[in-house]
Motif scaffolding. Sequence first.
Motif, PDB file in Angstrom:
ATOM      1  N   THR A 117      15.284  22.194 -75.163  1.00  0.00           N
ATOM      2  CA  THR A 117      13.790  22.711 -75.310  1.00  0.00           C
ATOM      3  C   THR A 117      12.899  22.874 -74.426  1.00  0.00           C
ATOM      4  OG1 THR A 117      13.117  21.784 -77.076  1.00  0.00           O
ATOM      5  CG2 THR A 117      14.276  23.986 -77.835  1.00  0.00           C
ATOM      6  N   ALA A 118      12.173  22.204 -74.069  1.00  0.00           N
ATOM      7  CA  ALA A 118      11.814  21.742 -73.354  1.00  0.00           C
ATOM      8  C   ALA A 118      11.013  21.799 -71.856  1.00  0.00           C
ATOM      9  CB  ALA A 118      10.885  20.133 -73.443  1.00  0.00           C
ATOM     10  N   ARG A 119      10.181  23.074 -71.193  1.00  0.00           N
ATOM     11  CA  ARG A 119      10.335  24.248 -69.846  1.00  0.00           C
ATOM     12  C   ARG A 119       9.208  23.214 -68.912  1.00  0.00           C
ATOM     13  NH1 ARG A 119      12.266  28.885 -70.399  1.00  0.00           N
ATOM     14  NH2 ARG A 119      12.039  30.089 -72.484  1.00  0.00           N
ATOM     15  N   SER A 120       9.262  21.907 -69.393  1.00  0.00           N
ATOM     16  CA  SER A 120       7.803  20.570 -68.334  1.00  0.00           C
ATOM     17  C   SER A 120       7.980  19.509 -69.027  1.00  0.00           C
ATOM     18  CB  SER A 120       6.929  21.142 -68.335  1.00  0.00           C
ATOM     19  OG  SER A 120       5.619  21.513 -69.228  1.00  0.00           O
ATOM     20  N   ARG A 121       7.845  18.624 -68.332  1.00  0.00           N
ATOM     21  CA  ARG A 121       7.858  17.731 -68.297  1.00  0.00           C
ATOM     22  C   ARG A 121       7.059  16.217 -69.461  1.00  0.00           C
ATOM     23  NH1 ARG A 121       6.908  12.492 -64.304  1.00  0.00           N
ATOM     24  NH2 ARG A 121       8.728  14.016 -63.227  1.00  0.00           N
ATOM     25  N   LYS A 122       5.354  17.648 -69.225  1.00  0.00           N
ATOM     26  CA  LYS A 122       4.500  17.796 -69.928  1.00  0.00           C
ATOM     27  C   LYS A 122       4.168  18.493 -71.424  1.00  0.00           C
ATOM     28  CE  LYS A 122       1.413  15.778 -67.419  1.00  0.00           C
ATOM     29  NZ  LYS A 122       0.333  14.343 -67.962  1.00  0.00           N
ATOM     30  N   GLU A 123       5.835  19.236 -71.681  1.00  0.00           N
ATOM     31  CA  GLU A 123       5.835  19.568 -72.823  1.00  0.00           C
ATOM     32  C   GLU A 123       6.729  18.829 -73.351  1.00  0.00           C
ATOM     33  OE1 GLU A 123       8.125  24.080 -74.432  1.00  0.00           O
ATOM     34  OE2 GLU A 123       7.442  24.183 -72.842  1.00  0.00           O
ATOM     35  N   LYS A 129       6.610  13.043 -78.853  1.00  0.00           N
ATOM     36  CA  LYS A 129       4.748  12.376 -79.837  1.00  0.00           C
ATOM     37  C   LYS A 129       4.838  12.176 -80.912  1.00  0.00           C
ATOM     38  CE  LYS A 129       0.927  11.010 -78.522  1.00  0.00           C
ATOM     39  NZ  LYS A 129       0.468   9.204 -78.251  1.00  0.00           N
ATOM     40  N   LYS A 130       5.248  14.634 -80.870  1.00  0.00           N
ATOM     41  CA  LYS A 130       4.726  14.876 -82.867  1.00  0.00           C
ATOM     42  C   LYS A 130       6.176  14.368 -83.935  1.00  0.00           C
ATOM     43  CE  LYS A 130       3.508  19.785 -81.247  1.00  0.00           C
ATOM     44  NZ  LYS A 130       3.469  21.363 -81.663  1.00  0.00           N
ATOM     45  N   GLN A 131       7.414  13.410 -82.682  1.00  0.00           N
ATOM     46  CA  GLN A 131       8.375  12.874 -83.385  1.00  0.00           C
ATOM     47  C   GLN A 131       8.382  11.849 -83.477  1.00  0.00           C
ATOM     48  OE1 GLN A 131      10.782  14.583 -84.867  1.00  0.00           O
ATOM     49  NE2 GLN A 131      10.016  16.346 -84.159  1.00  0.00           N
TER      50      GLN A 131
END
Length: 276
Positions: free
Chosen positions: A209-215, A221-223
Motif C-alpha cells: 500500500t505504501a507509495r514511497s519509502r517515507k510512507e 512505525k504505526k505498527q
Amino acid sequence: TSRGLGDVYKRQAKEYMDKLGYGNQPYMVYKHEDIARHHVHIVSIRVDDTGKKINDKFEHVRSKQITRELEQKYGLHPAEKKQAAERPELKKVDYAAGDVKHQIGNTVKAACYGYRFQSFGEYKALLAAYNVCAEEVKGEINGKPYQGIVYSAMNDKGEKVGNPVKASRIGKSVGYEAVQRRMEKSGEAIKNGKLKERTRKIVATAMQTARSRKELERQLKKQGIDVVFRQNDNGRMYGVTFIDHDSRVVLNGSRLGKEYSANVFNAVSYTHLRAH
C-alpha cells in the motif's frame, strides 16, 4: 560460613549447597549490601577431598531451579523478576547531555538483552536507532588473536561523536563473547517461537500500500516497527533491517524472505513493488 551472617541466611545457604551437591564441601557465604537488592555470594571449590570433581552437569539450570524453590519456601523476592525490573531503559543517547559512557552502557545493555538478533549487523542496526555505533575490532595481544567490540555515541545524523568506549569498560555482558551467545540463543528463540511471522505479515501489507519509502516507514512505525535502510555513496541500497518493538526482534529483510531484501527496495518505484 562468614561471621555475622544471620541464622536464616546460613540455613538457606546450607540448603542450597546440599541440593546443588556441594553440601560436604567447604564454602564461604558473604552478604552483599552495597546496593538496594541485598543478596549473598557463595564461594566453594569443585574438587572433593579425594580429588574427584563435583558433578557440574546442567549446574546453571539446577541452580536456577533450586533458587526458585528456596524463594517460594522462604518467601523471598524472585531474583529474576528483580533483575528484569532493574534493567536499564532503552533510549537514545544524547551526547550533549553528558555522562556519555553511562548513557551508552545503559542503552547497550537494554538493547542486547531486551531484543533478539541473529547477526552483528542486526545488533548494529538496533543500536544505531538509539544513537550508538557498534564496531567489531580484531587484533593480537602477545601473539594471541582477540576480538572485541567498541561502542561510540552518534548524533541524529548518524555521525560518531566523542570518544569510543571499549565493551570491557561497560561490562562482560555486552562484550564480544556475550553478544555472540545472545545471537545463538536469539536464533533458537526466533525459530521456535515463530517470532518473525508477525513482522513479515505487517511488512508485506505495508509494501503493498505504501507509495514511497517515507510512507512505508510511517505505516510500519504505526505498527511498532522501525525500518533501517543502508545505502552506499552512490545511493544504492545494500541493506534493510526491521526492528519490531512489539515482538522485540531485529530482522534483516533477507531473513523474512527474498521479497523483503535490499534488492527489492532498489526497485525503480513502489508501483513496481506492488505489481510483484
